[in-house]
Design a protein around this motif. Structure first.
Motif, PDB file in Angstrom:
ATOM      1  N   VAL A  54       0.843  -1.201   0.000  1.00 55.79           N
ATOM      2  CA  VAL A  54       0.000   0.000   0.000  1.00 55.79           C
ATOM      3  C   VAL A  54       0.879   1.253   0.000  1.00 55.79           C
ATOM      4  N   GLU A  55       1.872   1.253   0.879  1.00 56.16           N
ATOM      5  CA  GLU A  55       2.783   2.410   0.969  1.00 56.16           C
ATOM      6  C   GLU A  55       3.484   2.664  -0.361  1.00 56.16           C
ATOM      7  N   ASN A  56       4.031   1.615  -0.956  1.00 58.91           N
ATOM      8  CA  ASN A  56       4.756   1.769  -2.222  1.00 58.91           C
ATOM      9  C   ASN A  56       3.841   2.222  -3.352  1.00 58.91           C
ATOM     10  N   GLU A  57       2.610   1.684  -3.370  1.00 57.78           N
ATOM     11  CA  GLU A  57       1.651   2.061  -4.412  1.00 57.78           C
ATOM     12  C   GLU A  57       1.324   3.543  -4.353  1.00 57.78           C
ATOM     13  N   ILE A  58       1.118   4.048  -3.146  1.00 58.94           N
ATOM     14  CA  ILE A  58       0.764   5.466  -2.990  1.00 58.94           C
ATOM     15  C   ILE A  58       1.945   6.365  -3.348  1.00 58.94           C
ATOM     16  N   ILE A  59       3.129   6.040  -2.837  1.00 65.56           N
ATOM     17  CA  ILE A  59       4.302   6.885  -3.098  1.00 65.56           C
ATOM     18  C   ILE A  59       4.688   6.856  -4.576  1.00 65.56           C
ATOM     19  N   ASN A  60       4.631   5.684  -5.196  1.00 69.91           N
ATOM     20  CA  ASN A  60       5.043   5.565  -6.600  1.00 69.91           C
ATOM     21  C   ASN A  60       4.069   6.213  -7.574  1.00 69.91           C
ATOM     22  N   ASN A  61       2.810   6.379  -7.146  1.00 68.81           N
ATOM     23  CA  ASN A  61       1.803   6.935  -8.048  1.00 68.81           C
ATOM     24  C   ASN A  61       1.315   8.327  -7.644  1.00 68.81           C
ATOM     25  N   SER A  62       1.972   8.922  -6.647  1.00 66.46           N
ATOM     26  CA  SER A  62       1.636  10.289  -6.234  1.00 66.46           C
ATOM     27  C   SER A  62       2.939  11.055  -6.048  1.00 66.46           C
ATOM     28  N   GLU A  63       3.250  11.928  -6.982  1.00 67.33           N
ATOM     29  CA  GLU A  63       4.514  12.654  -6.932  1.00 67.33           C
ATOM     30  C   GLU A  63       4.626  13.540  -5.699  1.00 67.33           C
ATOM     31  N   ASP A  64       3.486  13.979  -5.152  1.00 67.69           N
ATOM     32  CA  ASP A  64       3.528  14.918  -4.040  1.00 67.69           C
ATOM     33  C   ASP A  64       3.350  14.251  -2.676  1.00 67.69           C
ATOM     34  N   VAL A  65       3.458  12.906  -2.602  1.00 63.12           N
ATOM     35  CA  VAL A  65       3.414  12.204  -1.316  1.00 63.12           C
ATOM     36  C   VAL A  65       4.831  11.772  -0.959  1.00 63.12           C
ATOM     37  N   LYS A  66       5.335  12.218   0.204  1.00 65.98           N
ATOM     38  CA  LYS A  66       6.710  11.897   0.592  1.00 65.98           C
ATOM     39  C   LYS A  66       6.797  10.780   1.618  1.00 65.98           C
ATOM     40  N   ASP A  67       5.703  10.519   2.349  1.00 72.29           N
ATOM     41  CA  ASP A  67       5.764   9.479   3.366  1.00 72.29           C
ATOM     42  C   ASP A  67       4.353   8.957   3.640  1.00 72.29           C
ATOM     43  N   VAL A  68       4.253   7.653   3.931  1.00 77.09           N
ATOM     44  CA  VAL A  68       2.963   7.025   4.212  1.00 77.09           C
ATOM     45  C   VAL A  68       3.101   6.143   5.453  1.00 77.09           C
ATOM     46  N   MET A  69       2.203   6.316   6.395  1.00 79.25           N
ATOM     47  CA  MET A  69       2.148   5.451   7.582  1.00 79.25           C
ATOM     48  C   MET A  69       0.879   4.619   7.498  1.00 79.25           C
ATOM     49  N   VAL A  70       1.021   3.288   7.433  1.00 84.74           N
ATOM     50  CA  VAL A  70      -0.115   2.382   7.286  1.00 84.74           C
ATOM     51  C   VAL A  70      -0.305   1.584   8.577  1.00 84.74           C
ATOM     52  N   HIS A  71      -1.500   1.709   9.155  1.00 81.83           N
ATOM     53  CA  HIS A  71      -1.847   0.926  10.350  1.00 81.83           C
ATOM     54  C   HIS A  71      -2.748  -0.225   9.904  1.00 81.83           C
ATOM     55  N   VAL A  72      -2.425  -1.455  10.359  1.00 79.25           N
ATOM     56  CA  VAL A  72      -3.168  -2.641   9.934  1.00 79.25           C
ATOM     57  C   VAL A  72      -4.159  -3.062  11.020  1.00 79.25           C
ATOM     58  N   ASP A  73      -5.457  -3.160  10.646  1.00 82.39           N
ATOM     59  CA  ASP A  73      -6.510  -3.603  11.553  1.00 82.39           C
ATOM     60  C   ASP A  73      -7.077  -4.951  11.088  1.00 82.39           C
ATOM     61  N   PRO A  74      -7.383  -5.857  12.030  1.00 79.96           N
ATOM     62  CA  PRO A  74      -8.062  -7.104  11.638  1.00 79.96           C
ATOM     63  C   PRO A  74      -9.536  -6.825  11.352  1.00 79.96           C
ATOM     64  N   LEU A  75     -10.124  -7.590  10.461  1.00 83.91           N
ATOM     65  CA  LEU A  75     -11.514  -7.362  10.044  1.00 83.91           C
ATOM     66  C   LEU A  75     -12.490  -7.460  11.201  1.00 83.91           C
ATOM     67  N   SER A  76     -12.251  -8.327  12.165  1.00 85.62           N
ATOM     68  CA  SER A  76     -13.211  -8.576  13.234  1.00 85.62           C
ATOM     69  C   SER A  76     -13.495  -7.342  14.085  1.00 85.62           C
ATOM     70  N   ILE A  77     -12.547  -6.451  14.267  1.00 81.24           N
ATOM     71  CA  ILE A  77     -12.782  -5.288  15.127  1.00 81.24           C
ATOM     72  C   ILE A  77     -13.690  -4.267  14.468  1.00 81.24           C
ATOM     73  N   HIS A  78     -13.886  -4.385  13.160  1.00 79.97           N
ATOM     74  CA  HIS A  78     -14.775  -3.460  12.444  1.00 79.97           C
ATOM     75  C   HIS A  78     -16.133  -4.080  12.182  1.00 79.97           C
ATOM     76  N   GLN A  79     -16.343  -5.313  12.648  1.00 74.88           N
ATOM     77  CA  GLN A  79     -17.641  -5.973  12.427  1.00 74.88           C
ATOM     78  C   GLN A  79     -18.505  -5.950  13.689  1.00 74.88           C
ATOM     79  N   ASN A  80     -17.948  -5.460  14.758  1.00 74.00           N
ATOM     80  CA  ASN A  80     -18.702  -5.417  16.026  1.00 74.00           C
ATOM     81  C   ASN A  80     -19.539  -4.146  16.119  1.00 74.00           C
TER      82      ASN A  80
END
Length: 295
Positions: free
Chosen positions: A269-295
């Protein structure tokens, strides 16, 4: 690094042209303004002086913003450009206050001299030069995505408008309506104040990490959603950092994935955003498990 150096060189080129032009215009308008007894032209001349100061600030801030990240500034120094632009706004506001005060006192005194014909010539020359500077500066500013240069360009445009006001005031005063000359000076002061306020509003929004245009957020969302393994995307946050953005977002993945698998998806995800957006210098990705969003 080469891209950053090219950006600075382009900004430096137009800034030097602006600085030389404003120096000559300021000397021309202030000297003729004093000799021709034109408050409007003197105010317009000091507007050009503030242009000189703004150009120097923009040059310095662009140069400093290209300084690489260090121990005390891990994200780099790009916000220096917004800070420098904010200083420019303060200079404009103070210039407007002092010029407006002088114009009001002159109108109240009633002791208004008729301006000389040379004042008309100086105002006319200023209109042409400042409009050309605006078009050249806004073009370069948009090409290199420099908020400082774009602000400086609008400052040139406001100076052209103030020169038009000065021209009308001087012309009216020569026709017998002498109060129009200091009144035009007051209009010039108002125009400077307006530009100063707008610049301060925009740069303060950036310095306070205001939310950028919604279109940019949608662009980031689409890039992240295209990665295999990403189920949902939440809490996208963007911060302006000079001409660039820093991105924070949460991605939702299947519960049974290992830490390594979740990490690999986040990296993609980080590489996709940086490689396809010239004006993005850094990306912080937080990973959540699906179950915490189904409650």
């Amino acid at each position: 690094m080469e891209k950053e150096n090219m950006r600075y060189q382009q900004g430096k080129k137009i800034s030097i042209i602006s600085l030389l032009s404003n120096t000559l215009l300021a000397l021309l308008k202030i000297s003729i303004g004093f000799f021709a007894n034109s408050k409007a032209l003197i105010a317009d001349g000091f507007h050009s002086v503030s242009d000189m100061a703004s150009t120097i600030i923009v040059m310095a801030s662009i140069k400093f913003s290209e300084t690489p990240a260090d121990k005390n500034h891990p994200y780099g120094h790009e916000k220096a450009e917004a800070l420098g632009t904010n200083i420019l706004a303060v200079i404009l506001i103070l210039t407007a206050v002092f010029l407006g005060r002088d114009a009001i006192l002159t109108i109240m005194s009633g002791n208004i001299a008729e301006p000389g014909s040379w004042a008309l010539f100086a105002a006319f020359i200023s209109i042409i030069v400042k409009e050309l500077l605006y078009r050249f500066t806004i073009k370069i500013g948009e090409e290199i995505n420099s908020r400082g240069l774009i602000a400086d360009a609008h400052h040139h445009r406001s100076d052209a408008f103030s020169s038009i006001a000065a021209l009308i005031g001087i012309g009216g005063a020569k026709l017998g309506f002498r109060f129009l000359d200091p009144l035009a000076g007051l209009v010039v002061a108002f125009l400077i104040l307006k530009v100063g306020y707008e610049i301060m509003r925009d740069t303060s929004y950036e310095l306070m990490d205001g939310r950028p245009a919604k279109g940019k957020i949608n662009e980031i969302r689409e890039l992240a959603a295209a990665i295999n393994g990403v189920i949902e995307i939440h809490d996208i946050k963007l911060r302006s950092y000079g001409p660039n953005y820093i991105v924070d977002l949460k991605i939702v993945v299947e519960d049974q994935l290992s830490v390594v698998e979740g990490h690999n998806i986040a990296c993609r995800v980080e590489n996709e955003i940086i490689n396809n957006s010239e004006d993005v210098k850094d990306v912080m990705v937080h990973v959540d498990p699906l179950s915490i969003h189904q409650n």
